[in-house]
Design an enzyme around this catalytic site. Structure first.
Site, PDB file in Angstrom:
ATOM      1  N   ASP A   1      49.175 -54.349  20.889  1.00 21.11           N
ATOM      2  CA  ASP A   1      47.843 -54.437  20.307  1.00 21.11           C
ATOM      3  C   ASP A   1      47.764 -55.767  19.562  1.00 21.11           C
ATOM      4  O   ASP A   1      48.664 -56.607  19.678  1.00 21.11           O
ATOM      5  CB  ASP A   1      47.564 -53.227  19.404  1.00 21.11           C
ATOM      6  CG  ASP A   1      48.410 -53.206  18.140  1.00 21.11           C
ATOM      7  OD1 ASP A   1      49.292 -54.069  17.962  1.00 21.11           O
ATOM      8  OD2 ASP A   1      48.182 -52.303  17.313  1.00 21.11           O
TER       9      ASP A   1
ATOM     10  N   CYS B   1      53.450 -53.054  18.416  1.00 19.48           N
ATOM     11  CA  CYS B   1      52.268 -52.954  17.555  1.00 19.48           C
ATOM     12  C   CYS B   1      52.703 -53.426  16.168  1.00 19.48           C
ATOM     13  O   CYS B   1      53.797 -53.967  16.016  1.00 19.48           O
ATOM     14  CB  CYS B   1      51.666 -51.550  17.558  1.00 19.48           C
ATOM     15  SG  CYS B   1      52.665 -50.248  16.807  1.00 19.48           S
TER      16      CYS B   1
ATOM     17  N   THR C   1      53.796 -51.933  13.430  1.00 23.75           N
ATOM     18  CA  THR C   1      55.069 -51.351  12.978  1.00 23.75           C
ATOM     19  C   THR C   1      55.975 -50.941  14.130  1.00 23.75           C
ATOM     20  O   THR C   1      57.159 -50.698  13.930  1.00 23.75           O
ATOM     21  CB  THR C   1      54.830 -50.089  12.126  1.00 23.75           C
ATOM     22  OG1 THR C   1      54.211 -49.090  12.953  1.00 23.75           O
ATOM     23  CG2 THR C   1      53.969 -50.398  10.911  1.00 23.75           C
TER      24      THR C   1
ATOM     25  N   HIS D   1      73.600 -45.052  25.206  1.00 24.70           N
ATOM     26  CA  HIS D   1      73.615 -43.604  25.007  1.00 24.70           C
ATOM     27  C   HIS D   1      72.400 -42.890  25.585  1.00 24.70           C
ATOM     28  O   HIS D   1      72.527 -41.779  26.078  1.00 24.70           O
ATOM     29  CB  HIS D   1      73.699 -43.264  23.518  1.00 24.70           C
ATOM     30  CG  HIS D   1      74.972 -43.699  22.879  1.00 24.70           C
ATOM     31  ND1 HIS D   1      75.280 -43.377  21.577  1.00 24.70           N
ATOM     32  CD2 HIS D   1      76.019 -44.441  23.331  1.00 24.70           C
ATOM     33  CE1 HIS D   1      76.463 -43.885  21.254  1.00 24.70           C
ATOM     34  NE2 HIS D   1      76.927 -44.544  22.310  1.00 24.70           N
TER      35      HIS D   1
ATOM     36  N   HIS E   1      76.337 -38.285  27.660  1.00 29.48           N
ATOM     37  CA  HIS E   1      75.038 -38.949  27.521  1.00 29.48           C
ATOM     38  C   HIS E   1      74.110 -38.580  28.673  1.00 29.48           C
ATOM     39  O   HIS E   1      72.915 -38.340  28.466  1.00 29.48           O
ATOM     40  CB  HIS E   1      75.213 -40.461  27.421  1.00 29.48           C
ATOM     41  CG  HIS E   1      76.005 -40.878  26.218  1.00 29.48           C
ATOM     42  ND1 HIS E   1      75.725 -40.448  24.939  1.00 29.48           N
ATOM     43  CD2 HIS E   1      77.079 -41.693  26.106  1.00 29.48           C
ATOM     44  CE1 HIS E   1      76.590 -40.970  24.090  1.00 29.48           C
ATOM     45  NE2 HIS E   1      77.427 -41.734  24.776  1.00 29.48           N
TER      46      HIS E   1
END
Length: 145
Positions: free
Chosen positions: A7, A64, A66, A97, A133
């Site tokens: 964004d 974005c 954060t 993992h 995993h």
């Protein structure tokens, strides 16, 4: 090919990632946004994640402000394992993992040099293939229905 989506809050950092990919000769497809005008991250995060889930792109990078919102969006797409990373150690472990196929970062939280270290680690670390995993990834996939 790497799917990219951001964004307005992730646009500047996405430009840094694009410059890195071009320098390394890594193909990418940018799903937007392309301007700093305010926009909604779900549009671009979904498009990038769907490109990975469909096989059009091998991996994705979404950004974005954060990294939180766009990572939530990416993880709503079936087959996506998106990890929000703010340093290379997490990027390495999520590939080893979790076989994460989409990387999320926060454009307001990570500087250009750190972002490149994270991207480089994410793109160059293989999945370990260890049974434990693989089993856990299967358990996650079973939750998708």
């Amino acid at each position: 090919m790497i799917a990219l989506g951001s964004d307005h809050g992730g646009l500047d950092l996405k430009k840094v990632v694009i410059a890195y990919l071009e320098e390394k000769g890594i193909e990418y497809k940018d799903f937007g946004t392309y301007t700093s005008d305010s926009c909604d991250y779900p549009i671009f995060g979904k498009q990038a994640a769907e490109a990975v889930a469909s096989g059009e792109c091998e991996k994705g990078i979404v950004i974005c402000t954060t990294g939180i919102g766009i990572s939530i969006v990416a993880n709503k797409v079936k087959g996506i394992r998106c990890a929000l990373c703010s340093e290379p150690h997490s990027a390495r472990l999520t590939r080893e993992h979790n076989d994460a196929n989409v990387l999320a970062m926060g454009g307001a939280l990570i500087g250009p040099d750190m972002a490149i270290d994270i991207v480089e680690t994410f793109l160059n670390t293989p999945f370990s293939g260890l049974e434990k995993h693989s089993r856990r990834i299967g358990e996650i996939a079973d939750m998708e229905g």
